[in-house]
Design a protein around this motif. Structure first.
Motif, mmCIF file in Angstrom:
data_model
loop_
_atom_site.group_PDB
_atom_site.id
_atom_site.type_symbol
_atom_site.label_atom_id
_atom_site.label_comp_id
_atom_site.label_asym_id
_atom_site.label_seq_id
_atom_site.Cartn_x
_atom_site.Cartn_y
_atom_site.Cartn_z
ATOM 1 N N GLN A 1 0.867 -1.173 0.000
ATOM 2 C CA GLN A 1 0.000 0.000 0.000
ATOM 3 C C GLN A 1 0.905 1.224 0.000
ATOM 4 O O GLN A 1 2.079 1.149 0.363
ATOM 5 C CB GLN A 1 -0.901 0.016 1.231
ATOM 6 N N ALA A 2 0.342 2.352 -0.378
ATOM 7 C CA ALA A 2 1.128 3.585 -0.443
ATOM 8 C C ALA A 2 1.763 3.892 0.915
ATOM 9 O O ALA A 2 2.904 4.368 0.974
ATOM 10 C CB ALA A 2 0.256 4.748 -0.899
ATOM 11 N N ASP A 3 1.055 3.617 1.999
ATOM 12 C CA ASP A 3 1.608 3.882 3.326
ATOM 13 C C ASP A 3 2.877 3.071 3.592
ATOM 14 O O ASP A 3 3.780 3.542 4.287
ATOM 15 C CB ASP A 3 0.572 3.597 4.415
ATOM 16 N N ASP A 4 2.942 1.851 3.071
ATOM 17 C CA ASP A 4 4.147 1.034 3.236
ATOM 18 C C ASP A 4 5.339 1.707 2.560
ATOM 19 O O ASP A 4 6.436 1.763 3.118
ATOM 20 C CB ASP A 4 3.946 -0.357 2.618
ATOM 21 N N VAL A 5 5.114 2.224 1.362
ATOM 22 C CA VAL A 5 6.188 2.882 0.616
ATOM 23 C C VAL A 5 6.592 4.177 1.315
ATOM 24 O O VAL A 5 7.784 4.462 1.469
ATOM 25 C CB VAL A 5 5.760 3.138 -0.844
ATOM 26 N N HIS A 6 5.612 4.960 1.774
ATOM 27 C CA HIS A 6 5.925 6.206 2.483
ATOM 28 C C HIS A 6 6.732 5.926 3.744
ATOM 29 O O HIS A 6 7.710 6.622 4.032
ATOM 30 C CB HIS A 6 4.650 6.959 2.834
ATOM 31 N N LEU A 7 6.323 4.908 4.499
ATOM 32 C CA LEU A 7 7.057 4.553 5.712
ATOM 33 C C LEU A 7 8.476 4.101 5.375
ATOM 34 O O LEU A 7 9.434 4.474 6.054
ATOM 35 C CB LEU A 7 6.316 3.450 6.467
ATOM 36 N N ALA A 8 8.637 3.334 4.300
ATOM 37 C CA ALA A 8 9.962 2.864 3.893
ATOM 38 C C ALA A 8 10.858 4.029 3.499
ATOM 39 O O ALA A 8 12.045 4.055 3.833
ATOM 40 C CB ALA A 8 9.836 1.867 2.743
#
Length: 100
Positions: free
Chosen positions: A77-84
């Protein structure tokens, strides 16, 4: 008999024809945006920049997969990429349970 009509030329022939990958053109445009013209840097700079971008993207997406897996999801999900991205900027590539 194979005439070769309709085939995509090999990369060397494409480069001779003046074609270059879109990513290389983007890198050159970035360099131009900071005031550097093609004679101001060696051609290898473009390739190095592309390798760095590829490695960074792979690292971020790999970290994002770890976060998605930790959350029990099979897809990103986009949140996973943002957190990474934030984690990479803050801590580098060191994640618990992931070899560097």
């Amino acid at each position: 008999m194979d005439s070769g009509v309709g085939r995509t030329p090999p990369p060397a022939a494409a480069a001779d024809a003046g074609d270059e990958p879109r990513d290389a053109r983007v890198v050159k445009e970035i360099l131009r945006s900071v005031g550097l013209e093609e004679g101001d840097y060696e051609p290898a700079v473009v390739h190095q920049f592309m390798r760095l971008a590829h490695r960074y993207t792979g690292d971020v997406l790999g970290d994002a997969l770890v976060y998605a897996d930790h959350a029990g999801r099979a897809s990103l999900q986009a949140d996973d990429v943002h957190l990474a991205i934030r984690s990479n900027a803050t801590f580098g590539h060191e994640l618990p349970g992931r070899e560097v």
